[in-house]
Design a protein around this motif. Sequence first.
Motif, PDB file in Angstrom:
ATOM      1  N   ASP A   1       0.931  -1.057  -0.075  1.00  0.00           N
ATOM      2  CA  ASP A   1       0.134  -0.011   0.067  1.00  0.00           C
ATOM      3  C   ASP A   1       0.931   1.287  -0.028  1.00  0.00           C
ATOM      4  O   ASP A   1       0.674   2.181  -0.734  1.00  0.00           O
ATOM      5  CB  ASP A   1      -0.873  -0.282   1.177  1.00  0.00           C
ATOM      6  N   GLY A   2       1.844   1.165   0.887  1.00  0.00           N
ATOM      7  CA  GLY A   2       2.769   2.444   1.066  1.00  0.00           C
ATOM      8  C   GLY A   2       3.518   2.675  -0.387  1.00  0.00           C
ATOM      9  O   GLY A   2       3.610   3.824  -0.913  1.00  0.00           O
ATOM     10  N   LEU A   3       3.891   1.639  -1.216  1.00  0.00           N
ATOM     11  CA  LEU A   3       4.623   1.729  -2.408  1.00  0.00           C
ATOM     12  C   LEU A   3       3.581   2.375  -3.290  1.00  0.00           C
ATOM     13  O   LEU A   3       4.122   2.941  -4.257  1.00  0.00           O
ATOM     14  CB  LEU A   3       5.369   0.408  -3.036  1.00  0.00           C
ATOM     15  N   LYS A   4       2.215   1.953  -3.462  1.00  0.00           N
ATOM     16  CA  LYS A   4       1.609   2.262  -4.383  1.00  0.00           C
ATOM     17  C   LYS A   4       1.172   3.913  -4.215  1.00  0.00           C
ATOM     18  O   LYS A   4       0.727   4.529  -5.250  1.00  0.00           O
ATOM     19  CB  LYS A   4      -0.119   1.539  -4.087  1.00  0.00           C
ATOM     20  N   THR A   5       1.316   4.510  -3.089  1.00  0.00           N
ATOM     21  CA  THR A   5       1.116   5.961  -3.074  1.00  0.00           C
ATOM     22  C   THR A   5       2.119   6.635  -3.705  1.00  0.00           C
ATOM     23  O   THR A   5       2.075   7.872  -3.824  1.00  0.00           O
ATOM     24  CB  THR A   5       1.194   6.539  -1.656  1.00  0.00           C
ATOM     25  N   VAL A   6       3.269   6.041  -4.335  1.00  0.00           N
ATOM     26  CA  VAL A   6       4.554   6.771  -4.889  1.00  0.00           C
ATOM     27  C   VAL A   6       4.072   7.133  -6.178  1.00  0.00           C
ATOM     28  O   VAL A   6       3.460   6.525  -7.150  1.00  0.00           O
ATOM     29  CB  VAL A   6       5.509   6.035  -4.759  1.00  0.00           C
ATOM     30  N   ASP A   7       4.101   8.538  -6.584  1.00  0.00           N
ATOM     31  CA  ASP A   7       3.862   9.001  -7.871  1.00  0.00           C
ATOM     32  C   ASP A   7       4.842  10.378  -7.888  1.00  0.00           C
ATOM     33  O   ASP A   7       5.722  10.486  -7.155  1.00  0.00           O
ATOM     34  CB  ASP A   7       2.654   9.070  -8.325  1.00  0.00           C
ATOM     35  N   ASN A   8       4.878  11.152  -8.991  1.00  0.00           N
ATOM     36  CA  ASN A   8       5.758  11.976  -9.439  1.00  0.00           C
ATOM     37  C   ASN A   8       5.574  13.222  -8.263  1.00  0.00           C
ATOM     38  O   ASN A   8       6.638  13.688  -8.005  1.00  0.00           O
ATOM     39  CB  ASN A   8       5.773  12.588 -10.546  1.00  0.00           C
ATOM     40  N   ARG A   9       4.583  13.368  -7.758  1.00  0.00           N
ATOM     41  CA  ARG A   9       4.136  14.645  -6.941  1.00  0.00           C
ATOM     42  C   ARG A   9       4.613  14.280  -5.545  1.00  0.00           C
ATOM     43  O   ARG A   9       5.299  14.968  -4.706  1.00  0.00           O
ATOM     44  CB  ARG A   9       2.733  14.912  -6.707  1.00  0.00           C
ATOM     45  N   GLN A  10       4.626  12.893  -5.106  1.00  0.00           N
ATOM     46  CA  GLN A  10       4.975  12.521  -3.871  1.00  0.00           C
ATOM     47  C   GLN A  10       6.132  11.327  -4.058  1.00  0.00           C
ATOM     48  O   GLN A  10       5.587  10.121  -3.891  1.00  0.00           O
ATOM     49  CB  GLN A  10       3.858  11.939  -2.926  1.00  0.00           C
ATOM     50  N   SER A  11       7.309  11.534  -4.558  1.00  0.00           N
ATOM     51  CA  SER A  11       8.263  10.572  -4.603  1.00  0.00           C
ATOM     52  C   SER A  11       8.893  10.096  -3.575  1.00  0.00           C
ATOM     53  O   SER A  11      10.153  10.155  -3.413  1.00  0.00           O
ATOM     54  CB  SER A  11       9.487  10.861  -5.710  1.00  0.00           C
ATOM     55  N   ALA A  12       8.428   9.422  -2.586  1.00  0.00           N
ATOM     56  CA  ALA A  12       8.779   9.003  -1.226  1.00  0.00           C
ATOM     57  C   ALA A  12       7.496   8.316  -0.542  1.00  0.00           C
ATOM     58  O   ALA A  12       6.464   8.397  -0.914  1.00  0.00           O
ATOM     59  CB  ALA A  12       9.187  10.098  -0.251  1.00  0.00           C
ATOM     60  N   ALA A  13       7.843   7.520   0.016  1.00  0.00           N
ATOM     61  CA  ALA A  13       6.983   6.550   0.680  1.00  0.00           C
ATOM     62  C   ALA A  13       7.314   6.387   2.213  1.00  0.00           C
ATOM     63  O   ALA A  13       8.479   6.281   2.507  1.00  0.00           O
ATOM     64  CB  ALA A  13       6.674   5.135   0.182  1.00  0.00           C
ATOM     65  N   LYS A  14       6.701   6.656   3.300  1.00  0.00           N
ATOM     66  CA  LYS A  14       7.169   6.402   4.570  1.00  0.00           C
ATOM     67  C   LYS A  14       6.861   5.031   4.987  1.00  0.00           C
ATOM     68  O   LYS A  14       5.865   4.433   5.157  1.00  0.00           O
ATOM     69  CB  LYS A  14       6.148   7.191   5.612  1.00  0.00           C
ATOM     70  N   LEU A  15       8.204   4.300   5.191  1.00  0.00           N
ATOM     71  CA  LEU A  15       8.164   3.043   5.406  1.00  0.00           C
ATOM     72  C   LEU A  15       8.896   2.777   6.842  1.00  0.00           C
ATOM     73  O   LEU A  15       9.949   2.217   6.616  1.00  0.00           O
ATOM     74  CB  LEU A  15       8.397   2.179   4.483  1.00  0.00           C
ATOM     75  N   ASN A  16       8.538   3.491   7.951  1.00  0.00           N
ATOM     76  CA  ASN A  16       9.335   3.205   9.032  1.00  0.00           C
ATOM     77  C   ASN A  16       9.534   1.789   9.657  1.00  0.00           C
ATOM     78  O   ASN A  16       8.560   1.170   9.219  1.00  0.00           O
ATOM     79  CB  ASN A  16       8.922   4.199  10.228  1.00  0.00           C
ATOM     80  N   ASN A  17      10.249   1.552  10.431  1.00  0.00           N
ATOM     81  CA  ASN A  17      10.282   0.232  11.178  1.00  0.00           C
ATOM     82  C   ASN A  17      10.092  -0.996  10.437  1.00  0.00           C
ATOM     83  O   ASN A  17       9.741  -2.107  10.635  1.00  0.00           O
ATOM     84  CB  ASN A  17       9.262   0.189  12.277  1.00  0.00           C
ATOM     85  N   LEU A  18      10.795  -0.980   9.116  1.00  0.00           N
ATOM     86  CA  LEU A  18      10.597  -2.145   8.357  1.00  0.00           C
ATOM     87  C   LEU A  18      11.725  -3.039   8.836  1.00  0.00           C
ATOM     88  O   LEU A  18      13.002  -2.529   9.163  1.00  0.00           O
ATOM     89  CB  LEU A  18      10.860  -1.661   6.740  1.00  0.00           C
ATOM     90  N   SER A  19      11.559  -4.374   8.795  1.00  0.00           N
ATOM     91  CA  SER A  19      12.749  -5.121   9.053  1.00  0.00           C
ATOM     92  C   SER A  19      13.542  -5.392   8.005  1.00  0.00           C
ATOM     93  O   SER A  19      13.192  -5.153   6.793  1.00  0.00           O
ATOM     94  CB  SER A  19      12.211  -6.444   9.358  1.00  0.00           C
TER      95      SER A  19
END
Lengths: 194, 246
Positions: free
Chosen positions: B174-192
Amino acid sequence: MGASAIGADYFDLEAILAEEERVPVLFLTSVTGVGRALDPSCDDDDLAEGVKVDLPQWLTKGQLSEKRFVEVRTPKCFNERVKKDIQADPGVVNLRERSAFFYAFGRSLCRILDNNAELADFLLITFRGRYKDLLLQSHFAPDEDVQALKRIMTREEIRIFEAGRQSMQSFTQWRQRKDSIYNMAPILGKKRKR
Amino acid sequence: MRRLHSASQKRRWCFLTDAGGQPYQKQASVTPKMVTQFSAKSGHFLPSEVEFQAEDELIDIIPNFRLDALYMIKGEFGPFRPQIPTTVPIWLAVLLKKRGKCSIQLPEWMSVDELTSVIGREQEYAAEFQPVHYHYIEISEILFDCALNDIPNSYKVRALVEDLREVRYGKIQDGLKTVDNRQSAAKLNNLSAMEVNMIRPFFTQALAKFYRLGERDVEPQSQASQRPGAAGTGPAPQQRVLRRPR
């Protein structure tokens, strides 16, 4: 064309291959001596003014278009019809058919066409529209669908797709612990003939 | 068919061949670590390499043998006394376990209660990731592989770890889906470690593509004004929020 624009793509294999794609140009001056070389259908040594020829893209940038010897036209793969198709549903359009290096080709075409912002935005919108499908497919598509999916992707998309797919595959393989089992070499299992 | 725990184990195997003998420390402490740590071929690790790193995490064991402390580069482990818990790296715990020299104590986060509550929180807060153990996938996989009989309710634990992984993986997608050119980042804290490693090849390449396509060459003003119609037509420039800093 700035130095940075060249430098960014210098080692990029896709950018190099994309330069082989052909662009329709209109000669604004007549050219002597290259008729047969540039236009296979020409039976004269010289090219007349106003002739339309498809030239590889690397040839058109630089002197030829900057000094107005030729006028670069928009190639078929970026015409209005394609744009409408992509606006309708970016995910199902067969970009491979249009150009195997759709994005890199488009990007360098932008530079030739005086930093055409419209085209640049169109490329970005296209990739954005196809990104979500690419994401899901690369991580979840079953093996039997892969060939069909790849058929509509450009070479650049396939590279990203494969990257995601391989990391998924190596993870599932790791979880099955197949790589930590020693198997007997098949040749040892054969019955020896006497 | 012989089942070894990991590729690295062969090298570590020499370590306890003569448990109780003297001269093994140096051999063991030099070999395993630095060699494979940076074998990254294309900027990311193989899952087995991530697992190798996870094997350096510490875990509690209850030995059933007597041995003085072991001195290694990472520190001092032991001394080992029967029935007295001690802390060792996982790779050592696995070695001992496989020879029946110890039982492994389950880490706290792998208990049924802890896992259930983490999964609950994970589902409750869709926007953020819960802090779980950095190597939870690898460690649980290692323990299921070699220490299944030390895990109470092992079937349940296995299912829960699997659930946790799937919930988190869904959120990553879901986080990766939000990425597009306007928001070229995804917030993925605490990943293992394993999760990051899994999405890295795809994600870095896709982001690079976004960046490449979002890039706009700064052109001299004069040239742009000379040829109206070529540049600056349409409402497109509205989107050009992210510019390359120059």
